[in-house]
Design an enzyme around this catalytic site. Sequence first.
Site, PDB file in Angstrom:
ATOM      1  N   LYS A  13       0.761  -1.081   0.054  1.00  0.00           N
ATOM      2  CA  LYS A  13      -0.437  -0.229   0.083  1.00  0.00           C
ATOM      3  C   LYS A  13       0.745   1.260   0.330  1.00  0.00           C
ATOM      4  O   LYS A  13       0.453   1.890  -0.684  1.00  0.00           O
ATOM      5  CB  LYS A  13      -0.914   0.093   0.920  1.00  0.00           C
ATOM      6  CG  LYS A  13      -1.849  -1.128   1.308  1.00  0.00           C
ATOM      7  CD  LYS A  13      -2.664  -1.252   2.425  1.00  0.00           C
ATOM      8  CE  LYS A  13      -2.138  -1.818   4.321  1.00  0.00           C
ATOM      9  NZ  LYS A  13      -1.580  -2.450   4.113  1.00  0.00           N
ATOM     10  N   ARG A  88     -10.212  -0.393   8.561  1.00  0.00           N
ATOM     11  CA  ARG A  88      -9.614  -1.740   8.819  1.00  0.00           C
ATOM     12  C   ARG A  88     -10.507  -2.266   9.345  1.00  0.00           C
ATOM     13  O   ARG A  88     -10.112  -3.565   9.452  1.00  0.00           O
ATOM     14  CB  ARG A  88      -8.080  -1.354   9.667  1.00  0.00           C
ATOM     15  CG  ARG A  88      -6.964  -1.598   8.951  1.00  0.00           C
ATOM     16  CD  ARG A  88      -5.862  -1.458   9.782  1.00  0.00           C
ATOM     17  NE  ARG A  88      -4.712  -2.024   9.983  1.00  0.00           N
ATOM     18  CZ  ARG A  88      -4.085  -1.764   8.629  1.00  0.00           C
ATOM     19  NH1 ARG A  88      -3.754  -0.024   8.730  1.00  0.00           N
ATOM     20  NH2 ARG A  88      -3.095  -2.055   8.793  1.00  0.00           N
ATOM     21  N   ARG A 127      11.481  -6.131   4.334  1.00  0.00           N
ATOM     22  CA  ARG A 127      11.318  -4.557   4.714  1.00  0.00           C
ATOM     23  C   ARG A 127      12.219  -3.654   5.250  1.00  0.00           C
ATOM     24  O   ARG A 127      12.657  -3.660   7.004  1.00  0.00           O
ATOM     25  CB  ARG A 127       9.923  -4.563   5.005  1.00  0.00           C
ATOM     26  CG  ARG A 127       9.623  -2.822   4.895  1.00  0.00           C
ATOM     27  CD  ARG A 127       8.488  -2.022   5.476  1.00  0.00           C
ATOM     28  NE  ARG A 127       7.647  -3.006   6.255  1.00  0.00           N
ATOM     29  CZ  ARG A 127       6.275  -2.673   6.414  1.00  0.00           C
ATOM     30  NH1 ARG A 127       5.764  -1.895   5.539  1.00  0.00           N
ATOM     31  NH2 ARG A 127       6.029  -2.930   7.336  1.00  0.00           N
ATOM     32  N   ARG A 160      11.145  -2.000  11.106  1.00  0.00           N
ATOM     33  CA  ARG A 160       9.745  -0.860  11.903  1.00  0.00           C
ATOM     34  C   ARG A 160      10.140  -3.098  12.831  1.00  0.00           C
ATOM     35  O   ARG A 160      10.070  -3.648  13.092  1.00  0.00           O
ATOM     36  CB  ARG A 160       8.715  -1.403  10.643  1.00  0.00           C
ATOM     37  CG  ARG A 160       8.529  -0.031  10.855  1.00  0.00           C
ATOM     38  CD  ARG A 160       6.847   0.007   9.315  1.00  0.00           C
ATOM     39  NE  ARG A 160       5.890  -1.169   9.981  1.00  0.00           N
ATOM     40  CZ  ARG A 160       5.053  -1.075   9.270  1.00  0.00           C
ATOM     41  NH1 ARG A 160       4.506  -0.323   8.383  1.00  0.00           N
ATOM     42  NH2 ARG A 160       4.312  -1.882   9.757  1.00  0.00           N
ATOM     43  N   ARG A 171      -0.896  -9.851  12.529  1.00  0.00           N
ATOM     44  CA  ARG A 171      -1.525  -8.961  11.903  1.00  0.00           C
ATOM     45  C   ARG A 171      -2.143  -9.141  10.711  1.00  0.00           C
ATOM     46  O   ARG A 171      -2.947  -8.802  10.300  1.00  0.00           O
ATOM     47  CB  ARG A 171      -0.036  -8.083  11.316  1.00  0.00           C
ATOM     48  CG  ARG A 171       0.186  -7.401  12.075  1.00  0.00           C
ATOM     49  CD  ARG A 171       2.199  -6.680  11.969  1.00  0.00           C
ATOM     50  NE  ARG A 171       1.676  -5.676  10.757  1.00  0.00           N
ATOM     51  CZ  ARG A 171       3.323  -5.449   9.550  1.00  0.00           C
ATOM     52  NH1 ARG A 171       3.768  -5.835  10.788  1.00  0.00           N
ATOM     53  NH2 ARG A 171       3.066  -4.368   8.782  1.00  0.00           N
TER      54      ARG A 171
HETATM   55  P1  AP5 Z   1       4.945  -1.833   1.456  1.00  0.00           P
HETATM   56  O1  AP5 Z   1       4.144  -0.553   0.751  1.00  0.00           O
HETATM   57  O2  AP5 Z   1       5.445  -0.952   2.944  1.00  0.00           O
HETATM   58  O3  AP5 Z   1       3.690  -2.622   2.233  1.00  0.00           O
HETATM   59  P2  AP5 Z   1       2.400  -1.948   2.737  1.00  0.00           P
HETATM   60  O4  AP5 Z   1       0.545  -2.618   2.300  1.00  0.00           O
HETATM   61  O5  AP5 Z   1       2.496  -0.608   3.126  1.00  0.00           O
HETATM   62  O6  AP5 Z   1       2.195  -3.012   4.363  1.00  0.00           O
HETATM   63  P3  AP5 Z   1       2.348  -2.378   5.920  1.00  0.00           P
HETATM   64  O7  AP5 Z   1       2.947  -3.466   6.919  1.00  0.00           O
HETATM   65  O8  AP5 Z   1       3.183  -0.854   6.199  1.00  0.00           O
HETATM   66  O9  AP5 Z   1       0.981  -2.351   6.488  1.00  0.00           O
HETATM   67  P4  AP5 Z   1       0.606  -2.775   7.920  1.00  0.00           P
HETATM   68  O10 AP5 Z   1      -1.421  -2.315   7.425  1.00  0.00           O
HETATM   69  O11 AP5 Z   1       0.661  -3.896   8.123  1.00  0.00           O
HETATM   70  O12 AP5 Z   1       1.048  -1.547   8.222  1.00  0.00           O
HETATM   71  P5  AP5 Z   1      -0.021  -0.073   8.941  1.00  0.00           P
HETATM   72  O13 AP5 Z   1       1.286   1.155   8.926  1.00  0.00           O
HETATM   73  O14 AP5 Z   1      -0.831   0.003   8.002  1.00  0.00           O
HETATM   74  O15 AP5 Z   1       5.500  -3.355   1.376  1.00  0.00           O
HETATM   75  C1  AP5 Z   1       6.198  -3.876   2.405  1.00  0.00           C
HETATM   76  C2  AP5 Z   1       8.081  -4.962   1.452  1.00  0.00           C
HETATM   77  O16 AP5 Z   1       7.514  -4.831  -0.211  1.00  0.00           O
HETATM   78  C3  AP5 Z   1       8.257  -3.734   1.219  1.00  0.00           C
HETATM   79  O17 AP5 Z   1       9.631  -4.036   1.463  1.00  0.00           O
HETATM   80  C4  AP5 Z   1       8.554  -3.043  -0.170  1.00  0.00           C
HETATM   81  O18 AP5 Z   1       9.482  -2.272  -0.978  1.00  0.00           O
HETATM   82  C5  AP5 Z   1       7.983  -5.002  -1.008  1.00  0.00           C
HETATM   83  N1  AP5 Z   1       7.114  -4.730  -2.142  1.00  0.00           N
HETATM   84  C6  AP5 Z   1       5.877  -3.264  -2.236  1.00  0.00           C
HETATM   85  N2  AP5 Z   1       5.302  -4.005  -3.190  1.00  0.00           N
HETATM   86  C7  AP5 Z   1       6.202  -5.258  -3.664  1.00  0.00           C
HETATM   87  C8  AP5 Z   1       5.917  -5.218  -5.734  1.00  0.00           C
HETATM   88  N3  AP5 Z   1       5.721  -5.018  -6.108  1.00  0.00           N
HETATM   89  N4  AP5 Z   1       7.238  -5.867  -5.640  1.00  0.00           N
HETATM   90  C9  AP5 Z   1       8.325  -6.364  -4.755  1.00  0.00           C
HETATM   91  N5  AP5 Z   1       8.225  -6.022  -3.776  1.00  0.00           N
HETATM   92  C10 AP5 Z   1       7.298  -5.298  -3.155  1.00  0.00           C
HETATM   93  O19 AP5 Z   1      -0.270   0.052  10.288  1.00  0.00           O
HETATM   94  C11 AP5 Z   1       0.750  -0.418  11.704  1.00  0.00           C
HETATM   95  C12 AP5 Z   1      -0.425  -0.880  12.981  1.00  0.00           C
HETATM   96  O20 AP5 Z   1      -0.353   0.209  12.384  1.00  0.00           O
HETATM   97  C13 AP5 Z   1      -1.482  -1.999  12.679  1.00  0.00           C
HETATM   98  O21 AP5 Z   1      -0.809  -3.466  12.807  1.00  0.00           O
HETATM   99  C14 AP5 Z   1      -2.022  -1.451  13.961  1.00  0.00           C
HETATM  100  O22 AP5 Z   1      -1.372  -1.723  14.951  1.00  0.00           O
HETATM  101  C15 AP5 Z   1      -1.810   0.007  13.482  1.00  0.00           C
HETATM  102  N6  AP5 Z   1      -3.364   0.824  13.044  1.00  0.00           N
HETATM  103  C16 AP5 Z   1      -2.543   1.335  11.399  1.00  0.00           C
HETATM  104  N7  AP5 Z   1      -3.963   1.664  10.763  1.00  0.00           N
HETATM  105  C17 AP5 Z   1      -4.917   1.711  12.049  1.00  0.00           C
HETATM  106  C18 AP5 Z   1      -6.391   1.392  11.660  1.00  0.00           C
HETATM  107  N8  AP5 Z   1      -7.011   2.336  10.479  1.00  0.00           N
HETATM  108  N9  AP5 Z   1      -6.765   1.145  12.439  1.00  0.00           N
HETATM  109  C19 AP5 Z   1      -6.463   0.161  13.830  1.00  0.00           C
HETATM  110  N10 AP5 Z   1      -4.858   0.332  13.431  1.00  0.00           N
HETATM  111  C20 AP5 Z   1      -4.223   0.457  12.842  1.00  0.00           C
END
Ligand code: AP5
Length: 215
Positions: A13, A88, A127, A160, A171
């Site tokens: 994302k 979410r 990552r 992270r 997760r």
């Molecule tokens: P990346 O782009 O970083 O993936 P992402 O989908 O953004 O992953 P996140 O881990 O950030 O998502 P998440 O939803 O778990 O975490 P968030 O920060 O929202 O890519 C991942 C890796 O893959 C990278 O190394 C990249 O280079 C590689 N990659 C990407 N695309 C690729 C491709 N096409 N081919 C090959 N490699 C590729 O949330 C973190 C925490 O915050 C949650 O666990 C929760 O506790 C809290 N939180 C956040 N939002 C909420 C909410 N709305 N409600 C409640 N809790 C929340």
Amino acid sequence: MRIILIGPPGAGKGTQAESIKAKHPIAHISTGDMLRENVRSGTELGRKARVFMDAGQLVPDDLIIDMMRSRLRADDARSGFLLDGFPRTTSQAEALDRLLGEIGTDLDAVILLEVSDDTVVKRLTSRRVCSSCGAIYNLTVRPPKIDGVCDFCSSKVIQRDDDKESVIRNRLAVYHERTAPLVAYYEARGLLHRVDATSAKDSVLTYLETLRAKG
Ligand code: AP5
């Protein structure tokens, strides 16, 4: 564009959002980034959220909805936004509908990034992110040019706290239980679009441009 990016942790994302922003100026609203910023600066929200984030659990809905209520009203979100990591849960999706109704706007599309759990685990264990500007790297497919140093701002590149395999598995379980039901929620409203998240890192941008061209 008023778009939601939805998908499991590690679906890409943040990476897809970076490529969209590089071409179209748009407010990229990532609840994960906002929460991490609160943790870093030691706010009350950050202190409350950290416990849940470190365990791979969702932060309670009321905290997230309060945070998003003011963020969606900010000036930069008036002409469009890209929501990453929100909503979410069904409660968050319903709250978003109410918030958008209050602002007098609606969603254009919800993009579901599809990827297997095995790919997620591989991606997230390798990552790395910039501790300052948040640039996203991957030791396997996109390492920084100099080991441990951000290509863009020269700050330290780190792992992270929630990218440990046991936390990643939590997760994923939370995603399947609490977030996956949103697929049916938005499909029923004709807003859902599925994009293969294992292909190019700008596949969502390409998809959106195709949608636009079709009108
Ligand atoms: P990346 O782009 O970083 O993936 P992402 O989908 O953004 O992953 P996140 O881990 O950030 O998502 P998440 O939803 O778990 O975490 P968030 O920060 O929202 O890519 C991942 C890796 O893959 C990278 O190394 C990249 O280079 C590689 N990659 C990407 N695309 C690729 C491709 N096409 N081919 C090959 N490699 C590729 O949330 C973190 C925490 O915050 C949650 O666990 C929760 O506790 C809290 N939180 C956040 N939002 C909420 C909410 N709305 N409600 C409640 N809790 C929340």
